[in-house]
Design a protein around this motif. Structure first.
Motif, PDB file in Angstrom:
ATOM      1  N   ILE A 170       0.856  -1.192   0.000  1.00 14.99           N
ATOM      2  CA  ILE A 170       0.000   0.000   0.000  1.00 14.99           C
ATOM      3  C   ILE A 170       0.888   1.236   0.000  1.00 14.99           C
ATOM      4  O   ILE A 170       1.908   1.274   0.695  1.00 14.99           O
ATOM      5  CB  ILE A 170      -0.910   0.038   1.247  1.00 14.99           C
ATOM      6  CG1 ILE A 170      -1.694  -1.270   1.394  1.00 14.99           C
ATOM      7  CG2 ILE A 170      -1.869   1.219   1.197  1.00 14.99           C
ATOM      8  CD1 ILE A 170      -2.327  -1.451   2.759  1.00 14.99           C
ATOM      9  N   GLU A 171       0.499   2.230  -0.764  1.00 14.55           N
ATOM     10  CA  GLU A 171       1.183   3.522  -0.741  1.00 14.55           C
ATOM     11  C   GLU A 171       0.172   4.597  -0.378  1.00 14.55           C
ATOM     12  O   GLU A 171      -0.847   4.753  -1.060  1.00 14.55           O
ATOM     13  CB  GLU A 171       1.825   3.813  -2.100  1.00 14.55           C
ATOM     14  CG  GLU A 171       2.784   4.984  -2.073  1.00 14.55           C
ATOM     15  CD  GLU A 171       3.659   5.037  -3.314  1.00 14.55           C
ATOM     16  OE1 GLU A 171       4.665   5.775  -3.295  1.00 14.55           O
ATOM     17  OE2 GLU A 171       3.336   4.346  -4.294  1.00 14.55           O
ATOM     18  N   ILE A 172       0.439   5.309   0.691  1.00 15.43           N
ATOM     19  CA  ILE A 172      -0.440   6.377   1.165  1.00 15.43           C
ATOM     20  C   ILE A 172       0.308   7.692   0.988  1.00 15.43           C
ATOM     21  O   ILE A 172       1.303   7.952   1.671  1.00 15.43           O
ATOM     22  CB  ILE A 172      -0.832   6.168   2.639  1.00 15.43           C
ATOM     23  CG1 ILE A 172      -1.468   4.788   2.828  1.00 15.43           C
ATOM     24  CG2 ILE A 172      -1.786   7.268   3.103  1.00 15.43           C
ATOM     25  CD1 ILE A 172      -1.792   4.458   4.277  1.00 15.43           C
ATOM     26  N   PHE A 173      -0.151   8.514   0.080  1.00 15.39           N
ATOM     27  CA  PHE A 173       0.562   9.739  -0.244  1.00 15.39           C
ATOM     28  C   PHE A 173       0.280  10.828   0.784  1.00 15.39           C
ATOM     29  O   PHE A 173      -0.730  10.814   1.488  1.00 15.39           O
ATOM     30  CB  PHE A 173       0.180  10.222  -1.644  1.00 15.39           C
ATOM     31  CG  PHE A 173       0.668   9.315  -2.737  1.00 15.39           C
ATOM     32  CD1 PHE A 173       2.014   9.259  -3.069  1.00 15.39           C
ATOM     33  CD2 PHE A 173      -0.219   8.502  -3.425  1.00 15.39           C
ATOM     34  CE1 PHE A 173       2.462   8.413  -4.070  1.00 15.39           C
ATOM     35  CE2 PHE A 173       0.212   7.656  -4.428  1.00 15.39           C
ATOM     36  CZ  PHE A 173       1.567   7.603  -4.750  1.00 15.39           C
ATOM     37  N   ASN A 174       1.195  11.788   0.846  1.00 19.58           N
ATOM     38  CA  ASN A 174       1.054  12.912   1.765  1.00 19.58           C
ATOM     39  C   ASN A 174      -0.310  13.573   1.599  1.00 19.58           C
ATOM     40  O   ASN A 174      -0.787  13.778   0.478  1.00 19.58           O
ATOM     41  CB  ASN A 174       2.150  13.950   1.496  1.00 19.58           C
ATOM     42  CG  ASN A 174       3.508  13.485   1.966  1.00 19.58           C
ATOM     43  OD1 ASN A 174       3.624  12.817   2.990  1.00 19.58           O
ATOM     44  ND2 ASN A 174       4.554  13.830   1.230  1.00 19.58           N
ATOM     45  N   GLY A 175      -0.926  13.912   2.718  1.00 19.09           N
ATOM     46  CA  GLY A 175      -2.213  14.591   2.701  1.00 19.09           C
ATOM     47  C   GLY A 175      -3.413  13.682   2.735  1.00 19.09           C
ATOM     48  O   GLY A 175      -4.546  14.150   2.858  1.00 19.09           O
ATOM     49  N   ASP A 176      -3.192  12.364   2.637  1.00 13.89           N
ATOM     50  CA  ASP A 176      -4.300  11.409   2.623  1.00 13.89           C
ATOM     51  C   ASP A 176      -4.992  11.370   3.988  1.00 13.89           C
ATOM     52  O   ASP A 176      -4.342  11.289   5.028  1.00 13.89           O
ATOM     53  CB  ASP A 176      -3.767  10.022   2.270  1.00 13.89           C
ATOM     54  CG  ASP A 176      -4.871   9.056   1.849  1.00 13.89           C
ATOM     55  OD1 ASP A 176      -5.832   8.892   2.626  1.00 13.89           O
ATOM     56  OD2 ASP A 176      -4.761   8.459   0.767  1.00 13.89           O
ATOM     57  N   GLU A 177      -6.322  11.410   3.959  1.00 15.60           N
ATOM     58  CA  GLU A 177      -7.109  11.415   5.194  1.00 15.60           C
ATOM     59  C   GLU A 177      -6.943  10.137   5.993  1.00 15.60           C
ATOM     60  O   GLU A 177      -7.187  10.114   7.209  1.00 15.60           O
ATOM     61  CB  GLU A 177      -8.581  11.635   4.853  1.00 15.60           C
ATOM     62  CG  GLU A 177      -9.479  11.789   6.075  1.00 15.60           C
ATOM     63  CD  GLU A 177     -10.952  11.801   5.728  1.00 15.60           C
ATOM     64  OE1 GLU A 177     -11.721  12.472   6.438  1.00 15.60           O
ATOM     65  OE2 GLU A 177     -11.336  11.116   4.749  1.00 15.60           O
ATOM     66  N   ARG A 178      -6.510   9.047   5.359  1.00 18.20           N
ATOM     67  CA  ARG A 178      -6.404   7.767   6.063  1.00 18.20           C
ATOM     68  C   ARG A 178      -5.459   7.824   7.255  1.00 18.20           C
ATOM     69  O   ARG A 178      -5.596   7.034   8.194  1.00 18.20           O
ATOM     70  CB  ARG A 178      -5.957   6.669   5.079  1.00 18.20           C
ATOM     71  CG  ARG A 178      -7.042   6.194   4.148  1.00 18.20           C
ATOM     72  CD  ARG A 178      -6.527   5.155   3.185  1.00 18.20           C
ATOM     73  NE  ARG A 178      -5.655   5.733   2.163  1.00 18.20           N
ATOM     74  CZ  ARG A 178      -5.035   5.024   1.225  1.00 18.20           C
ATOM     75  NH1 ARG A 178      -5.177   3.705   1.197  1.00 18.20           N
ATOM     76  NH2 ARG A 178      -4.285   5.624   0.322  1.00 18.20           N
ATOM     77  N   LEU A 179      -4.509   8.746   7.225  1.00 15.24           N
ATOM     78  CA  LEU A 179      -3.580   8.872   8.346  1.00 15.24           C
ATOM     79  C   LEU A 179      -3.842  10.125   9.178  1.00 15.24           C
ATOM     80  O   LEU A 179      -2.980  10.577   9.924  1.00 15.24           O
ATOM     81  CB  LEU A 179      -2.133   8.870   7.834  1.00 15.24           C
ATOM     82  CG  LEU A 179      -1.657   7.532   7.255  1.00 15.24           C
ATOM     83  CD1 LEU A 179      -0.242   7.654   6.711  1.00 15.24           C
ATOM     84  CD2 LEU A 179      -1.721   6.429   8.303  1.00 15.24           C
ATOM     85  N   SER A 180      -5.041  10.661   9.074  1.00 15.27           N
ATOM     86  CA  SER A 180      -5.370  11.876   9.819  1.00 15.27           C
ATOM     87  C   SER A 180      -5.558  11.623  11.304  1.00 15.27           C
ATOM     88  O   SER A 180      -5.460  12.539  12.116  1.00 15.27           O
ATOM     89  CB  SER A 180      -6.651  12.502   9.256  1.00 15.27           C
ATOM     90  OG  SER A 180      -7.755  11.625   9.440  1.00 15.27           O
ATOM     91  N   ARG A 181      -5.815  10.367  11.675  1.00 12.66           N
ATOM     92  CA  ARG A 181      -6.030  10.041  13.084  1.00 12.66           C
ATOM     93  C   ARG A 181      -5.408   8.689  13.429  1.00 12.66           C
ATOM     94  O   ARG A 181      -4.425   8.619  14.136  1.00 12.66           O
ATOM     95  CB  ARG A 181      -7.529  10.057  13.407  1.00 12.66           C
ATOM     96  CG  ARG A 181      -7.847  10.036  14.873  1.00 12.66           C
ATOM     97  CD  ARG A 181      -9.322  10.313  15.134  1.00 12.66           C
ATOM     98  NE  ARG A 181      -9.604  10.275  16.556  1.00 12.66           N
ATOM     99  CZ  ARG A 181      -9.942   9.177  17.222  1.00 12.66           C
ATOM    100  NH1 ARG A 181     -10.072   8.014  16.572  1.00 12.66           N
ATOM    101  NH2 ARG A 181     -10.169   9.223  18.521  1.00 12.66           N
ATOM    102  N   LYS A 182      -6.008   7.603  12.921  1.00 11.50           N
ATOM    103  CA  LYS A 182      -5.453   6.269  13.118  1.00 11.50           C
ATOM    104  C   LYS A 182      -5.881   5.382  11.965  1.00 11.50           C
ATOM    105  O   LYS A 182      -7.002   5.500  11.457  1.00 11.50           O
ATOM    106  CB  LYS A 182      -5.916   5.658  14.450  1.00 11.50           C
ATOM    107  CG  LYS A 182      -5.095   4.436  14.853  1.00 11.50           C
ATOM    108  CD  LYS A 182      -5.275   4.113  16.323  1.00 11.50           C
ATOM    109  CE  LYS A 182      -4.240   3.088  16.764  1.00 11.50           C
ATOM    110  NZ  LYS A 182      -4.272   2.833  18.202  1.00 11.50           N
ATOM    111  N   TYR A 183      -4.965   4.492  11.577  1.00 16.19           N
ATOM    112  CA  TYR A 183      -5.159   3.634  10.411  1.00 16.19           C
ATOM    113  C   TYR A 183      -4.827   2.205  10.789  1.00 16.19           C
ATOM    114  O   TYR A 183      -3.913   1.945  11.579  1.00 16.19           O
ATOM    115  CB  TYR A 183      -4.240   4.116   9.287  1.00 16.19           C
ATOM    116  CG  TYR A 183      -4.172   3.221   8.076  1.00 16.19           C
ATOM    117  CD1 TYR A 183      -5.086   3.358   7.036  1.00 16.19           C
ATOM    118  CD2 TYR A 183      -3.174   2.258   7.950  1.00 16.19           C
ATOM    119  CE1 TYR A 183      -5.015   2.554   5.899  1.00 16.19           C
ATOM    120  CE2 TYR A 183      -3.101   1.445   6.825  1.00 16.19           C
ATOM    121  CZ  TYR A 183      -4.017   1.600   5.802  1.00 16.19           C
ATOM    122  OH  TYR A 183      -3.933   0.804   4.697  1.00 16.19           O
ATOM    123  N   SER A 184      -5.588   1.259  10.221  1.00 14.72           N
ATOM    124  CA  SER A 184      -5.323  -0.155  10.462  1.00 14.72           C
ATOM    125  C   SER A 184      -5.485  -0.920   9.156  1.00 14.72           C
ATOM    126  O   SER A 184      -6.348  -0.592   8.335  1.00 14.72           O
ATOM    127  CB  SER A 184      -6.285  -0.716  11.508  1.00 14.72           C
ATOM    128  OG  SER A 184      -6.117  -2.118  11.658  1.00 14.72           O
TER     129      SER A 184
END
Length: 398
Positions: A236-250
């Motif tokens: 998985i690649e999560i780019f800068n600014g993605d909401e998925r890492l705004s709080r907690k991700y699993s």
């Protein structure tokens, strides 16, 4: 659009009589395009069974999916076949799959890996399909599931070690993340009392959860690596600014070892959907399948069934592990703000009664022992359940 609709739209325009064209959707109900292919099938009679699944042998619930391609002429017909499905061991023991609807059949039994099995599918149309002998593959454990942040964002990777009996791997994942509403509020308008009251805990709309899964095939062969170690395979690649890492991700990752023939099947589909730029691109003329129709072995059947042990591992990533992380603008929250106007008690019903405008900030005046009114905001800004669910997953770790 469903796979059946996709097949129908494409085949209706591109398929001539005497040519069987099948197209692919990776990790879904899978179909593929062969050209030229010249079976004795008329286009009006085309109704091909689609089978896809990996059955776990240790009791982890797994799903076999059945579907039909859509007839090119006339009514669409049934999208999902009514069928009885079971595994039969060489010993004669039978293990039925449970019909859970919409063409899905669940398998959740712990069975011996040292035996061979045959999948049997008996449709209500009187047709029987069987698989080749299935030998369960014991998937190696996941050695590492981790992440790394760089200047572009965060990459989730996996490491595992193959062996003589497990050289080809497939992965899929289910991701979940928590997020906040643009304007948090803890209040609601109560029509019965015509007053503003606190939200109950199960009514909270400031924190919600969203889930998703991979849409593209992720596969790898350990024979390409030194000592058969698949090293830091990107999942998985999560780019800068993605909401998925705004709080907690699993993310829950499932690892499956597959045979060389199964790997070839999936590789062809993946090549068609990614490298050639379109799911409608033509496939090579030979495409492996381990299923056939009894009494009519030349009849086309789409798909590949595998079985073995599925290995799973879950990873959590919290905001403080990737900070700084500035979330990009979210279209649904465009121009969200709290109104400057105070809605007095006498106007609660007028402004908050419809539910489209909700109370957000209580307003008090020194010397007056009660709230004199509320400033409000649009519901889309305050109610995160419009984009997710406020029910915390059982596995969630705060």
């Amino acid at each position: 659009m469903t796979t059946r609709e996709l097949l129908s739209n494409t085949m209706s325009s591109d398929l001539s009589t005497g040519q069987l064209c099948l197209f692919v959707v990776a990790l879904s109900f899978i179909t593929g395009c062969r050209e030229p292919y010249d079976p004795e099938i008329l286009s009006k009679d085309l109704k091909v069974l689609v089978v896809e699944g990996y059955l776990d042998t240790e009791g982890l619930p797994s799903v076999l999916r059945l579907s039909f391609t859509k007839n090119l002429e006339g009514d669409a017909g049934d999208g999902f076949p009514e069928a009885e499905v079971y595994l039969k061991a060489d010993s004669g023991a039978e293990f039925p799959l449970t019909d859970i609807g919409n063409g899905e059949f669940e398998f959740a039994q712990d069975i011996p890996e040292e035996m061979q099995y045959t999948l049997h599918i008996a449709t209500d149309e009187g047709k029987t399909y069987t698989s080749e002998k299935l030998s369960p593959i014991i998937t190696p454990e996941i050695s590492e599931l981790g992440f790394e942040k760089d200047e572009e964002g965060v990459e989730v990777f996996i490491r595992t070690k193959g062996g003589q009996n497990a050289e080809y791997f497939m992965w899929d994942y289910e991701e979940t993340y928590s997020f906040r509403s643009a304007v948090p509020t803890y209040f609601k308008y109560d029509a019965a009392s015509k007053d503003i009251v606190y939200l109950e805990e199960n009514e909270r709309t400031d924190i919600c959860y969203r889930a998703g899964s991979n849409e593209e095939l992720i596969s790898e062969s350990s024979i390409r690596f030194q000592e058969d170690v698949v090293f830091r395979k990107k999942l998985i690649e999560i780019f800068n600014g993605d909401e998925r890492l705004s709080r907690k991700y699993s993310v829950l990752v499932s690892q499956r070892a597959i045979s060389k023939d199964a790997e070839e099947f999936w590789r062809i589909l993946n090549k068609n959907s990614t490298e050639l730029g379109s799911i409608f691109s033509p496939l090579p003329s030979v495409m492996p399948s381990n299923l056939r129709q009894e009494g009519n072995p030349d009849a086309p059947v789409i798909g590949y069934v595998s079985m073995g042990i599925i290995r799973q591992q879950r990873l959590f990533i919290s905001l403080n592990e990737v900070m700084p992380w500035q979330v990009a603008d979210i279209p649904e929250y465009f121009q969200c703000q709290v109104s400057n106007d105070t809605i007095p008690i006498s106007a609660y019903e007028e402004f908050f009664g419809s539910g489209n405008f909700v109370p957000a900030t209580p307003i008090s005046i020194p010397g007056i022992p009660y709230v004199v009114g509320y400033q409000g905001t649009e519901r889309r800004c305050a109610d995160c359940t419009l984009r997710g669910t406020n029910v915390k997953p059982d596995f969630w770790d705060d």
